[in-house]
Every structure is written in C-alpha cells, then in structure tokens.
Design a protein around this motif. Structure first.
Motif, short mmCIF file in Angstrom:
data_model
loop_
_atom_site.label_atom_id
_atom_site.label_comp_id
_atom_site.label_asym_id
_atom_site.label_seq_id
_atom_site.Cartn_x
_atom_site.Cartn_y
_atom_site.Cartn_z
N ILE A 319 0.89 -5.91 -4.63
CA ILE A 319 2.15 -5.15 -4.54
C ILE A 319 2.15 -4.09 -5.51
O ILE A 319 2.64 -2.98 -5.41
CB ILE A 319 3.39 -6.21 -4.61
N HIS A 373 3.03 2.72 -8.00
CA HIS A 373 1.93 1.99 -7.52
C HIS A 373 0.54 3.11 -7.72
O HIS A 373 0.54 3.97 -7.22
CB HIS A 373 2.16 1.78 -5.77
N HIS A 380 6.54 2.14 -4.69
CA HIS A 380 6.88 0.91 -3.76
C HIS A 380 8.22 0.43 -4.15
O HIS A 380 8.39 0.34 -5.31
CB HIS A 380 5.71 0.39 -3.90
N ILE A 382 10.67 -3.09 -4.16
CA ILE A 382 10.55 -4.50 -4.54
C ILE A 382 11.90 -5.03 -4.39
O ILE A 382 12.76 -4.23 -4.95
CB ILE A 382 9.62 -4.74 -5.68
N THR A 405 9.38 -9.32 -3.49
CA THR A 405 8.85 -8.90 -2.03
C THR A 405 8.53 -7.39 -1.99
O THR A 405 9.42 -6.50 -2.61
CB THR A 405 9.75 -9.50 -0.83
N ASP A 406 7.70 -6.81 -1.34
CA ASP A 406 7.33 -5.49 -1.02
C ASP A 406 8.32 -5.27 -0.04
O ASP A 406 8.14 -5.64 1.26
CB ASP A 406 6.06 -5.24 -0.81
N THR A 408 8.98 -1.93 0.80
CA THR A 408 8.74 -0.42 0.96
C THR A 408 8.89 -0.09 2.50
O THR A 408 9.57 1.04 2.85
CB THR A 408 7.29 -0.02 0.67
#
Length: 781
Positions: A319, A373, A380, A382, A405-406, A408
């Motif tokens: 991530i 990122h 990204h 989160i 948790t991603d 995106t």
C-alpha cells in the motif's frame, strides 16, 4: 543404607544452594572437614552449638580441639582417621561432655549433663574419585538413650524415618535407582529402589507398581541412550540436567540425575507439562498472529514510543510502496510521506493518528489521508486506525500499531460519482435546452406548412393567386422535408443510444457515391448561400478500388452532415471534400475542410456531445438540432472508424474520419447511370390492394397510385383486406400496413398465404409491408 544413600546424594549436591537449605533445616549437626581435620562447613545447628559464626571458618583454621574437650576431640579425630584410612563410612554412638576446648578459647552450648549422639561419617570424593574430606552427621539421641536403652534401635529408626519423610514430602519428584549392567559392565537397565509421593503424583505411577521393577518392564520403549547416560551418572558421578517428553506418560519433565552411591543414582524432577503447553499455546498464538499479520489485506505498522516504525506487514509495504527496510526508523512526521487531508491541505505529522494515539493513550479511528506512493509517483488514499499498546500496570503506551486500508479506488469512484452527478445535472440542463430548441425547430417547419396551407385555402385557388399559391406549396413542401430531417435525426440518435442501429456492409461504388454527394453539396450551397461566395470542391484518390465494402447510406449520411455543418458556418471562402487511403493501406480517410469561423479549445471539447451546439452569439441564426455531429461520430465508431476535428478560430475547421478499407470485386455491382434531371414519366398499369387504417395516408397513397395509372382497391384494416383479396383474384400487388387495428398486417398476410396454398394458386401475390418504424426492433418484429 538408605540413610547413607541420601547423605551421599546430598554430598554430591554441594554445588548448589539446595544442600545448604536442607542441611540448615534437618534435625542434625552437620560438618565437613578436610583431610587435615580443619572445618570447612558447619550447618546452622552445629554452628549454634559451637557458638561460632560460620563466616569465621574462612578467617582461620578450626579443628575439633577448638570446640570440644580433649577427650571428645580425640574421640572424634580417631573416628575421622578411621574413615580416611578405610575410605568407608563409619557409624558410631558416642557422647559429648559439657564443652570447653582444651585451650579454653571456645565454649560449646552443651548443657551440664552429657549428650549422646548417633554419628555418621563418610568420605567426600571429587569427580575423579579422590578423597577430599570427611562429612559428619550427628543426631541427638540423648533422651532416647537415657529413657530406655532397649529402645535405642527404635529411636534410631524414628530419626531415619524423619529423614525419609523429608525426602518423601518434598515438592520435587524423587526416585532412587540402581543401574543394571551386563557381564562386561555396560549399563543395560535400571531398577526403581524408592520413589516419593510427588513422584506418584507427577507420573501417575504407584510406588508399589514400580519399586523393585526394571525400567524396561515399566516402559518397554525406554530409550537405550538414556540408560547409557544414567549409567555414566551412577558410575562417574556426573550431574545431568534433562528436559524431555515421556510418550508413555504423555507429560513433559525437567530435572536432574545425580549419583547416590556406587551403581545408584537419583532423579529429581518436576512436571512441566502445563508450562510446555503454555509455551506451545503461546507459540501457536504467535504463529497465528504472524500468519494473520503477514496475510492481512490491511496494512499493519508497529511504532515504538517515539514513533519510529519497527515493523510492517507485506500489505503495508504494498500500500505504501516501501519495503520494511525503507520504512524502518521513519516516523509519522517524516515529510517524505507528503501526507494530505481530504481537502488537499497538508496533514501535520503531529496530528497523525499514530502520534495522537501515543500522546493521548486513546485509540484514533477512521482517519482519512493521502500519502505519496513512490512506486507510481502518485497519491494514494488510506483509511487508518491507530491503537496504543500498554505494558501491565503502566498508563503510557510503549508501542502503537496502525491498521490501514487502501481506499484509492473508493476515492476515485466517489469523485467519478460526483463528476457523473455534475454531468447528469449538466445533461439535464442540456436536454432542457435541447427540448426548447427542438420545440422551436419543429414548430418552425410546421408553421411554414400550416401557415401557407391556410393562405392557399384563403385564396380559394383563384387564378389571380396562382403564383402565390405555388410559392406557398413549395415552402410547405420544403418545410415538410425539414421536419422529416429533424425527426430522422432524433430517431437515428435514439436507435444508436438503444444499441439498435444496424450497419449494413455491402459492396458499393465509392466514386459514384462521392459524385452524388458532391452534387447535393453544390445544391445545398446554392440554396443556403444566395450570394454564392462559397466554392465547393471534391477530390477522390485515383488508387481507391472501384468497389468497396461498407454501408453506403450511412457513409453518405455522415459526409452530408459534415458538409451541411461546414456550409452552415462558412460565409465565404471554400468547402472541400477529400477522400484518400492511409499510408498503411488499411483505412479510407475522409476530410471535409472549410474556411469558416473555426472553434476554440473549449468548443472542441463539447462539439461531439449530444444536445450541444457551439455557443456563438448568433447561433440561432443558423438553426439546427445540435445532433448532426453527435450522430456522425457515433455512426463512424459503429462502422469501425474514428472521427475528429482540427480547428482554429478565424481560420476554419477540418473534420477527419476514417473507415476500414475493404476492397470488393469490380463486378460486385453494376454501373448505375446518372438519373436525368427531368425524367420522362412512365404510365403504369395493374391492380393494387392497399390496406391502411389511417384515412389520410390511405387517401394519399390512393391518389399517388391512381395518378401513376394503377387501379386501386382500398381496405381499412387487415380483415377487410383478406375479404377483398378472396373476392378479387385480379389483384397484382398488395401494400400492407403492418400495424392496424382489428387485424394487423402480419396476421392478414398469413391468412392470404394460407388461402393461396389451399387454392393451389399458380402465382404468389407480392405483398409489401410498410410502417413508420422508429427502431430496428420494430422492423424485425
């Protein structure tokens, strides 16, 4: 013998503190002297009796003469010599007098009367078997001796029982064994001589079931190497620690094995099954945690009390786009994260959930942030939760772990939904504007039709108004064609949007189609530009095949739309059509160029969108539905090509579109001669049955056919049409409306074909269906 074995066992344990504890708490006087008769050890009881602090033993040499009377000291020394000379244990009974040493330097704490003692002396040996001293155990038997000499043995037994009780009730399991050897002296087995209560509790084996029996009888699968190790313990006096699992007993044990006397050894152990089970449970828990940690889809990062990252799982690495090594030592305030809030502003490191959890000691949940990122060099998003960890009894976190948790893709979807909402709202506005425009566009030709018809009717067709009436009819005719064109545009877009537009690929002559289109374009310019300031030209690449595959009608429709659009916005200059072949020979290239107003960058972005018209201040001057370019773009895409525009404000525009170039055989179609401008009308003959439920359409068709020379039979619906066909067998052709009340055209056709089959007619009457279908589905039905 048992007493001696126990004492020997204790002697072999001199290396630990266990001996001192036991010797200080047993009812005996214990001492150790070296071979010169110097005291090296006194237990608590004997040091009290001798009235000396045991620490003094290290400061000077003490002998028996320092503590006892000469008579007693000589007696004690004599027994010591016997032990040293024989190397065997000696057991004697003797008495000690009131104790004053010969040099009066020490006084014992003996009472006025004499004391009797049962004394056990035995040699002490080192690991090499060499004698290094004498150990003495003295048990007070004075009262027993005085009370009843005959019961002396019983008193001694009681003392021994007390000693036995000490070992029987210790918490550690205790077992005394004797090694069994073969003829060559190699250990082959061992026998249980004695076990205590703890042994029974920890093993589940009763003393009566094991004492006197060999180990191989109790445990048939006993390890031979274990027997060899015990043999070395009993023979060499080595002490062996062990931690092992017993399959027969299903338990874990930890303890010591040490020599008691020649060929005998003791095992002293505890049951550690619960401890091992706890360790195994802990190991499994750690393994589960590790597995969960490494397989979680969520990222997990651990940070110490200062915020430094100390661990990260694979998902966190994926991530965040960093390896564990790259993250190690980073804190949440590190500017390389480039963290931002949802509004795009900078996310202060000290406000990071993990830092807040460390400073406040509270869990921080549901925080949203964007982080840089490095892998794809993008931002990204989160969603992160931070949980502080505490050591027992402490209120300040020593670590914090964050799970994230991603999101995106979720953020992209949210933005897409927002854009779609905005676009839908914009589309709604466009549709409203389009409907308003359509209202104007449709009413304009209707007003032209109805107004001029009313004018003609008011003139009563008089000869004086003939020119005016003819002009009104021409305007009404042109208005009708314009209305049909508008309706066709709307229907075409509806069919395309519904996915029901069909492309018919057939061989056709591209050159003939272009020539025909060019004539239409020239006529269009003459009709719309009375001043004739526009020059129209067309050019077709000579290398293009005579016949090609494609949808002739739709290609012509696209070209006509582009030419019409070019003429509309070009007041002077030129409009040109060029057709060529791409360099790779795979596509036909069409260009419609004009020297009109041209379009700006913003206008280019919306020119192909439905319901839009380029916003010129005088757009209303040009009219139109705003659907022509949208339909053209979609038709070209359906035919496997693409359409785009190059434009410059004040210079003009060039519309390009490409289509797959598929050659057809030259003889695929017959040459079509040009239709003369004033064809000679040919008078036809024959009898035609017309089935049409609409009175106006029925009347119009009737007049047109009669004018062409045909004999017409009319029917208001399918049922009447069937009846008239049955009664009139001279009918040559049937025109059948598909959608009629009472009986539709399809059912009427089926019945007519049935009648032909039953009557075995020599010829089948042609039946042509007609209807005002909007979409292909209607035609297919």
């Amino acid at each position: 013998d048992t007493f001696y074995s126990t004492v020997t066992m204790l002697g072999n344990m001199m290396q630990g503190e266990v001996l001192e504890y036991y010797l200080d708490n047993i009812p005996a006087l214990v001492s150790i002297k070296d071979l010169q008769g110097r005291y090296t050890y006194l237990n608590k009881s004997l040091s009290t009796l001798c009235n000396i602090d045991r620490s003094e033993l290290s400061k000077r040499d003490y002998t028996d003469h320092d503590f006892f009377s000469k008579e007693d000291a000589d007696q004690i020394i004599e027994v010591d010599r016997q032990v040293m000379n024989t190397g065997e244990r000696v057991e004697v009974r003797h008495k000690l007098h009131k104790g004053i040493s010969k040099d009066h330097s020490q006084t014992t704490n003996l009472s006025e009367h004499d004391y009797w003692y049962l004394t056990l002396k035995f040699p002490l040996r080192n690991g090499d078997g060499e004698m290094v001293g004498v150990c003495s155990f003295l048990h007070d038997i004075t009262e027993t001796y005085k009370r009843e000499a005959k019961t002396h043995e019983n008193a001694l037994q009681k003392s021994e029982n007390r000693f036995r009780s000490l070992f029987r009730h210790i918490q550690n399991a205790f077992a005394l064994h004797e090694i069994v050897t073969d003829e060559e002296g190699n250990p082959t087995d061992y026998v249980f001589l004695e076990v205590n209560d703890s042994f029974e509790e920890m093993t589940g084996l009763k003393a009566c079931d094991v004492v006197g029996r060999k180990a191989t009888e109790i445990f048939p699968e006993v390890d031979k190497k274990q027997i060899e190790r015990y043999g070395k313990v009993a023979h060499d006096g080595l002490v062996e620690k062990f931690e092992q699992y017993s399959d027969p007993l299903g338990k874990w044990y930890m303890g010591l094995a040490f020599r008691a006397q020649e060929n005998e050894f003791v095992t002293l152990f505890v049951d550690i099954t619960a401890h091992m089970q706890m360790e195994e449970a802990l190991r499994q828990s750690e393994e589960r945690h590790r597995t969960l940690f490494e397989s979680m889809m969520q990222g997990v990062v651990y940070q110490d009390a200062t915020g430094n990252i100390i661990s990260a799982n694979p998902s966190a690495q994926r991530i965040l786009g960093l390896t564990v090594d790259q993250m190690m030592g980073r804190t949440s305030v590190d500017p390389r994260w480039k963290s931002v809030k949802e509004d795009g502003s900078e996310y202060p490191g000290e406000s990071h959930p993990s830092m807040l959890a460390l400073s406040s000691g509270r869990a921080i949940t549901g925080a949203i942030m964007g982080v840089y990122h490095p892998t794809d060099e993008s931002q990204h998003w989160i969603s992160i939760d931070a949980i502080p960890l505490f050591k027992p009894g402490e209120t300040k976190p020593f670590q914090v772990y964050s799970t994230f948790t991603d999101i995106t893709e979720r953020k992209k979807a949210e933005r897409a939904i927002l854009r779609a909402k905005e676009k839908a709202e914009e589309a709604d506005k466009l549709k409203s504007a389009f409907l308003a425009n359509m209202s104007h566009e449709i009413r304009t030709p209707l007003n032209g039709i109805l107004g001029h018809l009313d004018l003609i009717q008011s003139n009563e067709l008089s000869e004086a108004c003939r020119e005016e009436n003819l002009e009104g009819l021409e305007v009404a005719r042109e208005s009708g064609y314009l209305l049909v064109s508008i309706i066709n545009d709307i229907l075409d877009l509806s069919k395309i949007e519904a996915g029901q537009m069909t492309i018919s690929i057939q061989p056709f002559s591209l050159r003939q189609m272009i020539e025909q289109t060019a004539r239409i374009g020239s006529v269009l310019i003459k009709s719309k530009r009375k001043d004739n300031d526009i020059n129209f030209s067309h050019l077709v690449d000579e290398t293009i095949s005579k016949c090609v595959f494609g949808d002739n009608f739709r290609i012509q429709q696209v070209i006509n739309n582009l030419i019409s659009n070019a003429v509309k916005f070009t007041e002077r200059g030129s409009v040109g059509l060029v057709v060529s072949v791409s360099e790779d020979g795979k596509f036909l290239q069409f260009c419609v160029e004009d020297t009109g107003r041209g379009l700006s960058k913003d206008q280019l972005e919306v020119v192909f969108e439905p319901f839009r018209q380029v916003d010129f201040s005088d757009t209303r001057k040009f009219g139109g539905t705003g659907l022509g370019l949208t339909i053209s773009k979609k038709l070209v895409l359906l035919m496997g090509g693409d359409l785009w525009i190059d434009s410059e404000v004040g210079v003009g525009s060039t519309f390009h579109f490409t289509l797959p170039y598929k050659k057809a055989p030259d003889d695929s179609i017959q040459d079509v001669e040009d239709v003369p401008e004033n064809p000679v009308r040919t008078i036809m003959s024959g009898r035609i049955l017309v089935a049409e439920d609409d009175a106006v359409s029925r009347k119009l068709v009737n007049k047109m056919l009669e004018k062409a020379g045909y004999d017409v039979v009319l029917a208001e619906n399918g049922r009447i049409a069937v009846s008239k066909f049955e009664a009139d067998r001279k009918i040559d052709l049937i025109l059948m409306d598909v959608n009629m009340e009472i009986m539709g055209g399809l059912e009427a056709t089926t019945r007519i074909r049935g009648m032909e089959a039953n009557n075995r007619c020599e010829r089948r009457i042609p039946i042509i269906g007609f209807f005002a279908a909007a979409v292909n589905g209607d035609r297919e039905g």
